[in-house]
Design an enzyme around this catalytic site. Structure first.
Site, short mmCIF file in Angstrom:
data_model
loop_
_atom_site.label_atom_id
_atom_site.label_comp_id
_atom_site.label_asym_id
_atom_site.label_seq_id
_atom_site.Cartn_x
_atom_site.Cartn_y
_atom_site.Cartn_z
N VAL A 267 0.53 -1.03 -0.24
CA VAL A 267 -0.43 0.02 -0.25
C VAL A 267 0.70 1.08 -0.13
O VAL A 267 0.72 2.12 -0.74
CB VAL A 267 -1.08 -0.27 1.30
CG1 VAL A 267 -1.52 1.04 0.84
CG2 VAL A 267 -1.78 -0.90 1.18
N ARG B 291 14.08 -3.76 4.05
CA ARG B 291 13.21 -2.90 3.30
C ARG B 291 13.88 -1.15 2.57
O ARG B 291 14.10 -1.34 1.32
CB ARG B 291 11.56 -2.59 4.14
CG ARG B 291 10.78 -2.13 2.82
CD ARG B 291 10.37 -2.72 1.47
NE ARG B 291 9.04 -2.18 1.25
CZ ARG B 291 9.05 -2.64 0.13
NH1 ARG B 291 10.02 -3.42 -0.76
NH2 ARG B 291 7.34 -2.63 -0.17
N THR C 214 -2.73 -4.68 9.21
CA THR C 214 -3.72 -4.53 10.74
C THR C 214 -3.59 -6.50 10.69
O THR C 214 -4.43 -6.30 9.98
CB THR C 214 -4.55 -4.36 10.52
OG1 THR C 214 -5.32 -3.98 8.83
CG2 THR C 214 -4.29 -2.67 11.22
N THR D 122 -6.71 -1.29 7.15
CA THR D 122 -7.74 -2.00 7.17
C THR D 122 -8.10 -2.26 8.75
O THR D 122 -6.93 -2.90 9.63
CB THR D 122 -8.12 -2.82 6.35
OG1 THR D 122 -8.08 -2.70 4.99
CG2 THR D 122 -9.58 -3.75 6.70
N CYS E 246 -5.55 -9.76 4.01
CA CYS E 246 -7.12 -8.50 4.07
C CYS E 246 -8.14 -9.47 3.70
O CYS E 246 -8.85 -10.27 4.69
CB CYS E 246 -6.46 -8.71 2.22
SG CYS E 246 -5.87 -6.74 1.45
#
Length: 454
Positions: free
Chosen positions: A24, A56, A102, A144, A289
């Protein structure tokens, strides 16, 4: 045309921090930085891509995105984008966009740790950077959550650690709050960030408009301004709940038709000739998700005294598909009198979805672990995942290639990567022993080879 608010930062000149550089956050950082290229003013501000994972950050600085979402040339052309794990850069930012994960706990409860830590970090940055900023800072969450979580969990932390108030009629020493749910589809090269309508929201009418205009700078498909943060949160979580339920019903069809000796995909193809029949396929539901978000809604639902039977039963059914599939593989092995300790199985694909390297919450591991109990010789080949990551996380040594001579008694097509979709009949045949068979979870193997389908 909206009236200018002198308390708000200029959208063109603001410094933007993106916290969390996964599927994202990274595309957001790229697009916001790209939008600054189009600004004629000499004062354009910068985009700071922030992540606590230094590995990263190092990879991105070297123009390497292990998620395969952003191409190397896009990472090399980052005039207005800086990648960092140094929280000091957050002090000079006007906008904070939170895209941290999350996930769930082992008991399928919401795990807000990353969101809480990000809120603390932003609160401190807003407080320490107050003298460097003469405008109301904006904090926008994209992670989310269940409806109400942004204001119940994140807002009090932001207030506590910043010493500031939520923006309303009192303008001084305040920050604005918003929520714009992510809609990224990992591995999808057609429906990218800029091509998907963005839902936006804010804590009041003024902030809502400002946030909506901010995203309009990068989203070609346009935006939709929700009436409240809670409505925006709810809209996101039900997107994935709806998909989970729809997949669950076709999985249940598969369980029924299996007992009736009917090919489920043949039934679905016939049913789909009607214009309003929804085109869902049976299979595994994993990832971070669809396999996670329903638990956020059921968690909140139970808190208010409502027990969502349909959502919960859909989760149970989808979670059990990996074990059910492994049982069907065993049934077929026994039917064909192939049962033996040295039986060779090849699994094609281990990631949670096609053309995506992510192995988090992949239900393919359920199949592998269930079959491994029989001491079969199981090889796994996946052309897009990080082999070392699989070894580190699951202690599984994967094949680096398929080779040319090894034959298998069972070939399980578990993930429909493009490489496997492009297999010719001879490619499938060369993998099979004389009595070998294909167990095709995704329905892409040639019918001439008589694959077993769910």
């Amino acid at each position: 045309m909206t009236k200018k608010n002198d308390y708000f930062p200029s959208i063109n000149c603001c410094n933007i921090a993106i916290l969390g550089l996964g599927y994202v956050g990274l595309p957001l950082a790229i697009e916001f930085a790209r939008s600054k290229d189009k600004i004629s003013s000499s004062e354009k501000g910068k985009v700071y891509g922030f992540d606590i994972d230094q590995t990263r950050i190092n990879q991105l600085i070297e123009a390497c995105d292990v998620t395969n979402e952003i191409e190397k040339n896009q990472l090399l052309q980052r005039k207005y984008l800086e990648f960092t794990s140094d929280s000091d850069f957050l002090k000079i930012c006007d906008v904070f966009i939170v895209t941290v994960p999350t996930p769930l706990t082992e008991n399928n409860q919401p795990d807000f740790n990353a969101l809480i830590n990000a809120s603390k970090m932003i609160g401190k940055a807003m407080k320490e950077g107050a003298l460097k900023r003469n405008k109301v800072p904006f904090v926008i969450f994209e992670s989310t959550v269940y409806p109400g979580a942004t204001e119940e969990i994140c807002l009090p932390i932001l207030i506590k650690y910043s010493g500031m108030n939520l923006y309303s009629t009192k303008k001084e020493n305040s920050f604005a709050l918003g929520y714009s749910p992510e809609r990224v589809n990992p591995g999808d090269k057609k429906n990218k960030l800029v091509d998907i309508i963005k839902v936006t929201s804010g804590c009041c009418e003024e902030t809502s408009l400002w946030i909506d205009n901010l995203y309009k700078k990068i989203i070609k498909a346009g935006t939709y301004r929700a009436k409240s943060i809670t409505i925006a949160e709810a809209s996101k979580v039900i997107e994935n709940v709806q998909r989970d339920i729809n997949i669950a019903i076709v999985n249940e069809f598969a369980l029924i038709f299996n007992k009736l000796s009917i090919d489920t995909l043949d039934v679905l193809e016939a049913a789909q000739t009607k214009w309003n029949f929804l085109k869902f396929r049976p299979g595994l539901v994993g990832g971070h998700c669809i396999g996670v978000d329903p638990y956020y809604l059921t968690y909140k639902s139970k808190q208010i005294g409502y027990y969502p039977d349909l959502i919960s039963s859909s989760r149970r059914l989808n979670n059990g598909m990996g074990i059910w599939i492994s049982e069907q593989v065993i049934v077929e092995i026994v039917k064909r009198s192939l049962i033996k300790k040295e039986l060779k199985i090849l699994m094609l694909g281990i990631s949670f979805k096609e053309n995506c390297p992510d192995i988090r919450n992949s239900k393919v591991f359920d199949i592998y672990n269930s079959l491994k109990k029989y001491d079969f010789q199981i090889d796994i080949f996946d052309p897009v995942v990080d082999i070392e990551k699989v070894k580190e996380d699951h202690n599984i040594i994967m094949l680096s290639n398929l080779g040319k001579n090894k034959k298998y008694d069972v070939v399980i097509l578990s993930v429909a990567h493009d490489l496997f979709k492009n297999f010719a009949e001879k490619d499938w045949s060369r993998l099979l022993s004389n009595k070998g068979f294909i167990f095709d979870i995704k329905g892409i193997a040639p019918r001439s080879l008589n694959p077993i389908r769910i």
